[in-house]
Design an enzyme around this catalytic site. Structure first.
Site, PDB file in Angstrom:
ATOM      1  N   GLU A   1       0.854  -1.182   0.000  1.00  0.00           N
ATOM      2  CA  GLU A   1       0.000   0.000   0.000  1.00  0.00           C
ATOM      3  C   GLU A   1       0.884   1.224   0.000  1.00  0.00           C
ATOM      4  O   GLU A   1       1.924   1.237   0.663  1.00  0.00           O
ATOM      5  CB  GLU A   1      -0.893   0.009   1.242  1.00  0.00           C
ATOM      6  CG  GLU A   1      -2.348   0.037   0.895  1.00  0.00           C
ATOM      7  CD  GLU A   1      -3.179  -0.608   1.973  1.00  0.00           C
ATOM      8  OE1 GLU A   1      -4.325  -0.929   1.703  1.00  0.00           O
ATOM      9  OE2 GLU A   1      -2.655  -0.801   3.073  1.00  0.00           O
TER      10      GLU A   1
ATOM     11  N   TYR B   1       7.180   1.245  -8.170  1.00  0.00           N
ATOM     12  CA  TYR B   1       6.397   0.008  -8.167  1.00  0.00           C
ATOM     13  C   TYR B   1       5.858  -0.308  -9.573  1.00  0.00           C
ATOM     14  O   TYR B   1       5.908  -1.449 -10.017  1.00  0.00           O
ATOM     15  CB  TYR B   1       5.244   0.109  -7.166  1.00  0.00           C
ATOM     16  CG  TYR B   1       5.695   0.399  -5.753  1.00  0.00           C
ATOM     17  CD1 TYR B   1       6.837  -0.206  -5.223  1.00  0.00           C
ATOM     18  CD2 TYR B   1       5.002   1.281  -4.928  1.00  0.00           C
ATOM     19  CE1 TYR B   1       7.260   0.063  -3.941  1.00  0.00           C
ATOM     20  CE2 TYR B   1       5.424   1.545  -3.628  1.00  0.00           C
ATOM     21  CZ  TYR B   1       6.556   0.945  -3.150  1.00  0.00           C
ATOM     22  OH  TYR B   1       6.985   1.212  -1.873  1.00  0.00           O
TER      23      TYR B   1
END
Lengths: 164, 159
Positions: free
Chosen positions: B105, B117
């Site tokens: 997260e 990411y």
């Protein structure tokens, strides 16, 4: 062709992926092709026992490895037995081994006994056992992971209590 | 590329980890968060260059999922590719364990981390509204996931 670390680095810098075949660690299970059932292949001293209805598929093997890996247990410490070898279950010791039974239908075939007030049950030879969804069900219905997670956590606690 | 030395985080390391956590984050974890993770058996790592700690990660394994709970690079060491190296280390752990997915997260405002990411293969899975505390109220959390099916079939050298 094997590449050096420098070659991997250069290819990585250029954004070129290097594909290599994966070599999966095999789960030690019984050889389905054997005509004669040989129980000597089992290590009855292993701390973890998994009982399955049938031999596991590659995907199920991988999932089982991940499940035990998530509680820091290597598959070297796990014996996987399918129902054709169910007679071997009696040779495991309740003092050393805890069992995970994969599938509720399978648990009914094993004639499990209730064990005190805990959520676990016992095999006929008193080995403590947790019941979880089968791996096939888990692959088809990921929403049932919670049940498996609870079962594997309780199994770990049972195993820890044997070590006390 | 500077190679990172990797070691397991111990309870004795928590003080220095927490100092770094406070340097790197506006809303840092508490010291107790790190201690709880270690006591709970979460896999936690320190990353060093020339014996100097430059980052850490905290990972929880749940069946075939690997949850990256915390990843940090010391502010003065950022911009050197260490974050990517740490991320690749975590992905490697997940592959070793035969996990099927890595999830994490990230704050909706943390574009730099999201870029890292995304470039590693993560995809946005969902948004948790008001998940994080922020200076002005709350901030959304972006749930991201990296499916490992392809990597596990073809090998980690894809990274």
């Amino acid at each position: 062709m094997s590449l050096s670390a420098q070659q991997y680095f250069v290819l990585d810098q250029m954004g070129i992926p290097v594909w290599v075949p994966r070599a999966d660690e095999a789960v030690t299970t019984a050889d389905m092709s054997s005509e004669t059932i040989d129980f000597s292949q089992f290590d009855f001293a292993k701390p973890w026992l998994v009982i399955t209805e049938n031999q596991l598929s590659v995907a199920e093997n991988r999932l089982l490895r991940a499940i035990f890996g998530s509680i820091n247990v290597q598959l070297n410490d796990v014996t996987v037995i399918d129902m054709q070898f169910s007679k071997a279950l009696q040779d495991f010791s309740a003092d050393k081994t805890v069992a995970l039974v994969l599938g509720e239908e399978l648990s009914q075939k094993l004639n499990l006994k209730p064990y005190n007030s805990l959520s676990c049950q016992q095999l006929e030879n008193d080995v403590l056992a947790m019941i979880s969804p089968s791996l096939r069900i888990l692959l088809e219905q990921p929403q049932r992971k919670e049940e498996m997670w609870q079962a594997i956590q309780q199994l770990r606690n049972l195993r820890a209590s044997l070590s006390d | 590329m500077t190679e990172l030395a990797i070691s397991q985080m111990q309870l004795a390391d928590v003080d220095k980890v927490w100092q770094m956590e406070k340097q790197a984050n506006r809303f840092p974890w508490t010291k107790g968060n790190f201690e709880d993770c270690l006591k709970g058996g979460y896999r936690s790592f320190l990353y060093s260059v020339a014996d100097e700690m430059i980052g850490y990660s905290v990972v929880q394994s749940v069946l075939d999922e690997v949850h990256l709970l915390n990843i940090c690079v010391k502010p003065t060491s950022q911009g050197n590719g260490f974050g990517r190296q740490i991320l690749n280390h975590v992905i490697g752990l997940a592959l070793e364990q035969s996990a099927s997915i890595v999830v994490l997260e990230v704050r909706a405002s943390n574009f730099r981390a999201q870029q890292l990411y995304l470039s590693t293969g993560f995809n946005e899975m969902s948004v948790r509204r008001g998940y994080y505390p922020a200076e002005q109220g709350r901030e959304d959390g972006v749930l991201m996931g990296l499916e490992l099916g392809m990597l596990s079939q073809l090998g980690q050298n894809l990274l």
